[in-house]
Design a protein around this motif. Sequence first.
Motif, short mmCIF file in Angstrom:
data_model
loop_
_atom_site.label_atom_id
_atom_site.label_comp_id
_atom_site.label_asym_id
_atom_site.label_seq_id
_atom_site.Cartn_x
_atom_site.Cartn_y
_atom_site.Cartn_z
N CYS A 60 -10.96 30.36 12.93
CA CYS A 60 -12.97 30.49 12.37
C CYS A 60 -12.60 32.19 13.96
O CYS A 60 -12.98 32.20 14.74
N GLY A 63 -15.62 32.66 15.56
CA GLY A 63 -16.07 30.54 16.72
C GLY A 63 -14.42 30.75 17.76
O GLY A 63 -14.88 31.05 18.65
N CYS A 71 -21.26 28.57 15.06
CA CYS A 71 -20.77 27.43 14.03
C CYS A 71 -19.98 26.59 15.36
O CYS A 71 -19.95 26.81 16.66
N CYS A 73 -17.10 26.19 15.78
CA CYS A 73 -15.66 25.91 15.80
C CYS A 73 -14.14 26.23 17.40
O CYS A 73 -13.44 25.79 17.31
N TYR A 111 -22.92 34.79 6.75
CA TYR A 111 -24.17 34.93 8.24
C TYR A 111 -25.05 35.39 7.59
O TYR A 111 -26.22 34.98 8.13
#
Length: 404
Positions: A60, A63, A71, A73, A111
């Motif tokens: 990710c 993240g 998120c 992550c 997103y």
Amino acid sequence: MKTRTSSVVHALVSTRLPNRFGDFVIHCYGGAQDDKQHLALVKGEVRGRENVLARVHSECLTGDVFGSRRCDCGEQLDLALSAIGEADCGVLLYLRQEGRGIGLVQKLRAYNLQDEGLDTVEANLRLGHQADERDYYVAARILEDLGVKSVRLMTNNPKKLDELRRYGIPIGARVPIEAPSHPENVRYLRAKVEKMSHMLSFERKRPRFPFLAALFERLAEGPLSPGRPFVTLSHAQSLGGGDAQVSGPEACELSAALRAAHDAVLKPAGPALRLAWHDGSKAPVRLALAGTPATAGDVVAVPADARGDIDLAAALAAILGLGVRSLLVDGDAGLIGRFLEGALADYCVITVVPQFRGQTGTGGSGLESARIADCGCQPLGRDLVVYGPLRIDGSEAPAITPAG
Ligand SMILES: Nc1nc2c(ncn2[C@@H]2O[C@H](COP(=O)(O)OP(=O)(O)OP(=O)(O)O)[C@@H](O)[C@H]2O)c(=O)[nH]1
Ligand SMILES: [Zn+2]
């Protein structure tokens, strides 16, 4: 076991990688069908070891690198590396399956759709993808290449556990890996729980069933009586006193919340009992009388009580020995009665389904379909009154509408 014939991964290069979490070696794997280079960060000696602390992390970029709050992550990556850094050995696999396999560009589009109100799953579907397009075949082969015999997997994702098992990786235990939620990712986390069955406890703390808040809090403290888990009896009964056939959707939700709040669920299975972990972290176990012919799966032999049934106190001691600290007994009236006789329970959640169909005292065909429409319920001193207009199939709509 799930198998594949294509794509044999192999380490292209390995080198030392000391980082802020400890001294790691990084192995870069090539040869995967997706043409991507997947990474393994290894601490200590994992070859030939059982129950190696492991994290199978999907890329990710937003993240992991940029600290996105959309998120969890990046925080999970830190938690995992720091746990492995503190253990004597462990593995983190970094799989290049960005955006649950849909890639960076599509994830960023997803997103935008989430900002328009869709959730993370709906956004994937709107873009023509599946909710989750990841595959764990490469992960399984890398773990094998590293010589890991079995893992303690840091994840909240039941699909990850299932897939790795199906690709032949023994999972000794699941280790929860929960980052604190933020206002920016709470919707995302909720969608993970509700749509992808992730096991996140912040959801369990939600006062969804406020009348059970005291139970949920007590459960966190573990056993109440020595030698056995905390035991909650749950049962859905009809007005006639027998086991209810069908409960409404909300009662099903209640029963799911109860299952999720306990470590494991015990159900009758013929003359035996079936113990299943709520999060699927271990395979279910059958508790049967010693001498019962073996069937598939793990069987724990339990002695008989004076009546020749499974000795429930002994069964509970064995269940505690398996690491279960809170147990939901999802019983029929017979099993519930036996727990009560033995004074082996701490809490009880009975759902009354406002229909008369059940085992006890109902025989006539009218009674079969009789139910209370617009059901009301009133505590009356120490009693409970369930009331409302009756409806029997074929009868007109109830003449009496409940007050209030
Ligand atoms: N398509 C899509 N992918 C996302 C979104 N948010 C995060 N991701 C991706 O989701 C994946 C999360 O991976 P992991 O943390 O390994 O796995 P997980 O399914 O969350 O399960 P855990 O093991 O419990 O963390 C990464 O590939 C992220 O890029 C999103 O809104 N849409
Ligand atoms: Zn992420």
